[in-house]
Enzyme design. Structure first.
Site, PDB file in Angstrom:
ATOM      1  N   ASN A  11       0.874  -1.177   0.000  1.00 58.45           N
ATOM      2  CA  ASN A  11       0.000   0.000   0.000  1.00 58.45           C
ATOM      3  C   ASN A  11       0.911   1.226   0.000  1.00 58.45           C
ATOM      4  O   ASN A  11       1.495   1.563   1.019  1.00 58.45           O
ATOM      5  CB  ASN A  11      -0.891  -0.036   1.250  1.00 58.45           C
ATOM      6  CG  ASN A  11      -1.716   1.228   1.409  1.00 58.45           C
ATOM      7  OD1 ASN A  11      -1.793   2.048   0.494  1.00 58.45           O
ATOM      8  ND2 ASN A  11      -2.322   1.403   2.571  1.00 58.45           N
ATOM      9  N   TRP A  12       1.005   1.848  -1.167  1.00 55.85           N
ATOM     10  CA  TRP A  12       1.959   2.953  -1.299  1.00 55.85           C
ATOM     11  C   TRP A  12       1.426   4.273  -0.759  1.00 55.85           C
ATOM     12  O   TRP A  12       2.149   5.272  -0.734  1.00 55.85           O
ATOM     13  CB  TRP A  12       2.368   3.109  -2.772  1.00 55.85           C
ATOM     14  CG  TRP A  12       3.368   2.085  -3.216  1.00 55.85           C
ATOM     15  CD1 TRP A  12       3.962   1.131  -2.442  1.00 55.85           C
ATOM     16  CD2 TRP A  12       3.909   1.925  -4.533  1.00 55.85           C
ATOM     17  NE1 TRP A  12       4.843   0.384  -3.199  1.00 55.85           N
ATOM     18  CE2 TRP A  12       4.827   0.846  -4.490  1.00 55.85           C
ATOM     19  CE3 TRP A  12       3.700   2.576  -5.756  1.00 55.85           C
ATOM     20  CZ2 TRP A  12       5.532   0.428  -5.617  1.00 55.85           C
ATOM     21  CZ3 TRP A  12       4.406   2.153  -6.875  1.00 55.85           C
ATOM     22  CH2 TRP A  12       5.309   1.087  -6.801  1.00 55.85           C
ATOM     23  N   LYS A  13       0.158   4.294  -0.379  1.00 56.99           N
ATOM     24  CA  LYS A  13      -0.441   5.524   0.180  1.00 56.99           C
ATOM     25  C   LYS A  13      -0.153   6.707  -0.751  1.00 56.99           C
ATOM     26  O   LYS A  13      -0.102   6.528  -1.952  1.00 56.99           O
ATOM     27  CB  LYS A  13       0.055   5.734   1.612  1.00 56.99           C
ATOM     28  CG  LYS A  13      -0.127   4.467   2.449  1.00 56.99           C
ATOM     29  CD  LYS A  13       0.081   4.664   3.910  1.00 56.99           C
ATOM     30  CE  LYS A  13      -0.111   3.321   4.616  1.00 56.99           C
ATOM     31  NZ  LYS A  13      -0.042   3.416   6.053  1.00 56.99           N
ATOM     32  N   HIS A 104      -9.533   1.406   4.893  1.00 55.52           N
ATOM     33  CA  HIS A 104      -8.238   1.567   5.559  1.00 55.52           C
ATOM     34  C   HIS A 104      -8.403   2.532   6.733  1.00 55.52           C
ATOM     35  O   HIS A 104      -9.176   3.487   6.655  1.00 55.52           O
ATOM     36  CB  HIS A 104      -7.195   2.099   4.572  1.00 55.52           C
ATOM     37  CG  HIS A 104      -5.817   2.078   5.136  1.00 55.52           C
ATOM     38  ND1 HIS A 104      -5.353   3.065   5.980  1.00 55.52           N
ATOM     39  CD2 HIS A 104      -4.824   1.168   5.028  1.00 55.52           C
ATOM     40  CE1 HIS A 104      -4.120   2.757   6.343  1.00 55.52           C
ATOM     41  NE2 HIS A 104      -3.769   1.618   5.786  1.00 55.52           N
ATOM     42  N   GLU A 106      -6.731   4.918   7.739  1.00 59.26           N
ATOM     43  CA  GLU A 106      -6.523   6.347   7.424  1.00 59.26           C
ATOM     44  C   GLU A 106      -7.772   6.940   6.796  1.00 59.26           C
ATOM     45  O   GLU A 106      -8.083   8.121   6.995  1.00 59.26           O
ATOM     46  CB  GLU A 106      -5.282   6.498   6.517  1.00 59.26           C
ATOM     47  CG  GLU A 106      -4.002   6.313   7.322  1.00 59.26           C
ATOM     48  CD  GLU A 106      -2.847   5.671   6.578  1.00 59.26           C
ATOM     49  OE1 GLU A 106      -2.809   5.737   5.337  1.00 59.26           O
ATOM     50  OE2 GLU A 106      -1.971   5.094   7.259  1.00 59.26           O
ATOM     51  N   GLU A 176      -5.759  -4.843  10.453  1.00 61.86           N
ATOM     52  CA  GLU A 176      -4.722  -3.823  10.640  1.00 61.86           C
ATOM     53  C   GLU A 176      -4.976  -3.063  11.936  1.00 61.86           C
ATOM     54  O   GLU A 176      -5.721  -2.082  11.948  1.00 61.86           O
ATOM     55  CB  GLU A 176      -4.750  -2.837   9.461  1.00 61.86           C
ATOM     56  CG  GLU A 176      -4.425  -3.469   8.128  1.00 61.86           C
ATOM     57  CD  GLU A 176      -3.763  -2.463   7.194  1.00 61.86           C
ATOM     58  OE1 GLU A 176      -2.679  -2.765   6.702  1.00 61.86           O
ATOM     59  OE2 GLU A 176      -4.302  -1.371   6.991  1.00 61.86           O
ATOM     60  N   GLY A 182       2.322   2.152  10.676  1.00 64.24           N
ATOM     61  CA  GLY A 182       3.310   3.219  10.536  1.00 64.24           C
ATOM     62  C   GLY A 182       4.049   3.548  11.826  1.00 64.24           C
ATOM     63  O   GLY A 182       4.692   4.579  11.927  1.00 64.24           O
ATOM     64  N   SER A 224       3.139  -2.282  10.263  1.00 63.64           N
ATOM     65  CA  SER A 224       4.582  -2.394  10.501  1.00 63.64           C
ATOM     66  C   SER A 224       5.183  -3.752  10.113  1.00 63.64           C
ATOM     67  O   SER A 224       6.103  -4.245  10.771  1.00 63.64           O
ATOM     68  CB  SER A 224       4.908  -2.049  11.959  1.00 63.64           C
ATOM     69  OG  SER A 224       4.556  -0.701  12.221  1.00 63.64           O
ATOM     70  N   GLY A 245       2.779  -1.140   4.206  1.00 68.86           N
ATOM     71  CA  GLY A 245       2.936   0.263   3.832  1.00 68.86           C
ATOM     72  C   GLY A 245       4.396   0.603   3.607  1.00 68.86           C
ATOM     73  O   GLY A 245       4.981   0.319   2.562  1.00 68.86           O
ATOM     74  N   GLY A 246       5.021   1.190   4.633  1.00 72.22           N
ATOM     75  CA  GLY A 246       6.392   1.701   4.532  1.00 72.22           C
ATOM     76  C   GLY A 246       7.393   0.751   3.875  1.00 72.22           C
ATOM     77  O   GLY A 246       8.177   1.172   3.015  1.00 72.22           O
TER      78      GLY A 246
HETATM   79  P1  PGA Z   1       2.735   0.164   7.555  1.00 72.17           P
HETATM   80  O1  PGA Z   1       1.300   0.457   6.887  1.00 72.17           O
HETATM   81  O2  PGA Z   1       3.227  -1.135   6.976  1.00 72.17           O
HETATM   82  O3  PGA Z   1       3.585   1.340   7.120  1.00 72.17           O
HETATM   83  O4  PGA Z   1       2.542   0.091   9.009  1.00 72.17           O
HETATM   84  C1  PGA Z   1       0.398  -0.591   6.668  1.00 72.17           C
HETATM   85  C2  PGA Z   1      -0.876  -0.076   6.079  1.00 72.17           C
HETATM   86  O5  PGA Z   1      -1.262   1.057   6.411  1.00 72.17           O
HETATM   87  O6  PGA Z   1      -1.543  -0.753   5.297  1.00 72.17           O
END
Ligand code: PGA
Length: 265
Positions: A11-13, A104, A106, A176, A182, A224, A245-246
């Site tokens: 997930n590149w956001k 998600h 966010e 999640e 994050g 994470s 994500g990251g």
């Molecule tokens: P993260 O994000 O791996 O950076 O914690 C995961 C996500 O939001 O899907």
């Protein structure tokens, strides 16, 4: 229980420039033929076509699914009309996009998307033929207050009650925990497995299938995940992959994640 080929989705956001995507794609494409796991990317919507083109040479069929998959990070519950700034599921499908993330944390927290809205989005995305990665998870306060299962149950009930699917590939749940996203503070494999086992059982009681095809429902863990902790997470029986994500932004890390997932394929 049917053994699922693990799936790793990046997930590149709201990240990655075109230049960074070109660099990612050329490194990744040189390795993708060795992957026996399913993998996908959810880039910003404006970059979906670019990735589609760059990943063309990686395409193949694995365990009845084609991979890599391209996901949007969000979409609306209507297919067309006066909804300035929104993304149409029908247009995503028309573009050749495979699926979408919905719910998600966010979107839930920053953009105030509630369970009611997410249910509508989920239904329309599925009806439009998109595969959906539906995200659920508790906040730190909810976990510390002993309400994790209650929250997960409510999120699932709101989204999946009376939902009839044609097959189990159409819908994936991503667990999640909000406190793990994050933060560098992933759930322990035991904690994640406990939540996944609960989700698996509850989803089973909610989902209906129009054909007699009740295969194992895929549940991804997100929060994470990195090349150092994915192995232990995937070793748990109810964890069928990861939403990352990251650690998905750099091709070398994403390749490492897929290499570990390969060992479980
Ligand atoms: P993260 O994000 O791996 O950076 O914690 C995961 C996500 O939001 O899907």
């Amino acid at each position: 229980m049917e053994k699922l080929i693990p799936m790793v989705v990046g997930n590149w956001k709201m990240n990655q420039t075109r230049k960074e995507i070109e660099e990612f794609s050329s490194t990744f494409s040189s390795k993708c033929s060795q992957f026996k796991c399913l993998f996908g990317i959810a880039p910003q919507a404006i970059h979906l076509s670019l990735l589609q083109k760059n990943f063309e040479s990686c395409h193949r069929e694995l365990g009845g699914c084609s991979t890599p998959s391209l996901f949007s990070q969000n979409c609306y519950f209507e297919n067309k009309g006066a909804f300035t700034g929104e993304l149409s599921p029908a247009s995503l499908k028309d573009l050749g996009v495979d699926g979408t993330i919905i719910g998600h944390s966010e979107r839930r927290q920053i953009f105030k998307e509630d369970n009611e809205l997410l249910r509508k989005k989920l239904k329309n995305a599925l009806a439009s033929g998109l595969q959906v990665i539906f995200c659920i998870g508790e906040t730190k306060e909810e976990r510390e207050g002993g309400r994790t299962f209650e929250v997960l149950k409510e999120q699932l009930n709101m989204a999946y009650t009376d939902l009839t699917l044609q097959n189990s590939h159409q819908l994936i749940t991503a667990y999640e925990p909000v406190w793990a996203i994050g933060t560098g503070l992933a759930a322990t494999p035991e904690m994640a497995e406990e939540a996944h086992a609960f989700i698996a059982e509850h989803v089973n009681s909610l989902l209906k299938f129009s054909s007699n095809n009740s295969k194992t429902h895929r549940i991804l863990y997100g929060g994470s995940v990195n090349p150092g902790n994915i192995e232990e997470l995937l070793s748990k029986s109810h964890i069928h992959g990861a939403l990352v994500g990251g650690a998905s932004l750099k091709a070398d890390d994403f390749i490492k994640l897929c290499e570990v997932a390969n060992r479980f394929s």
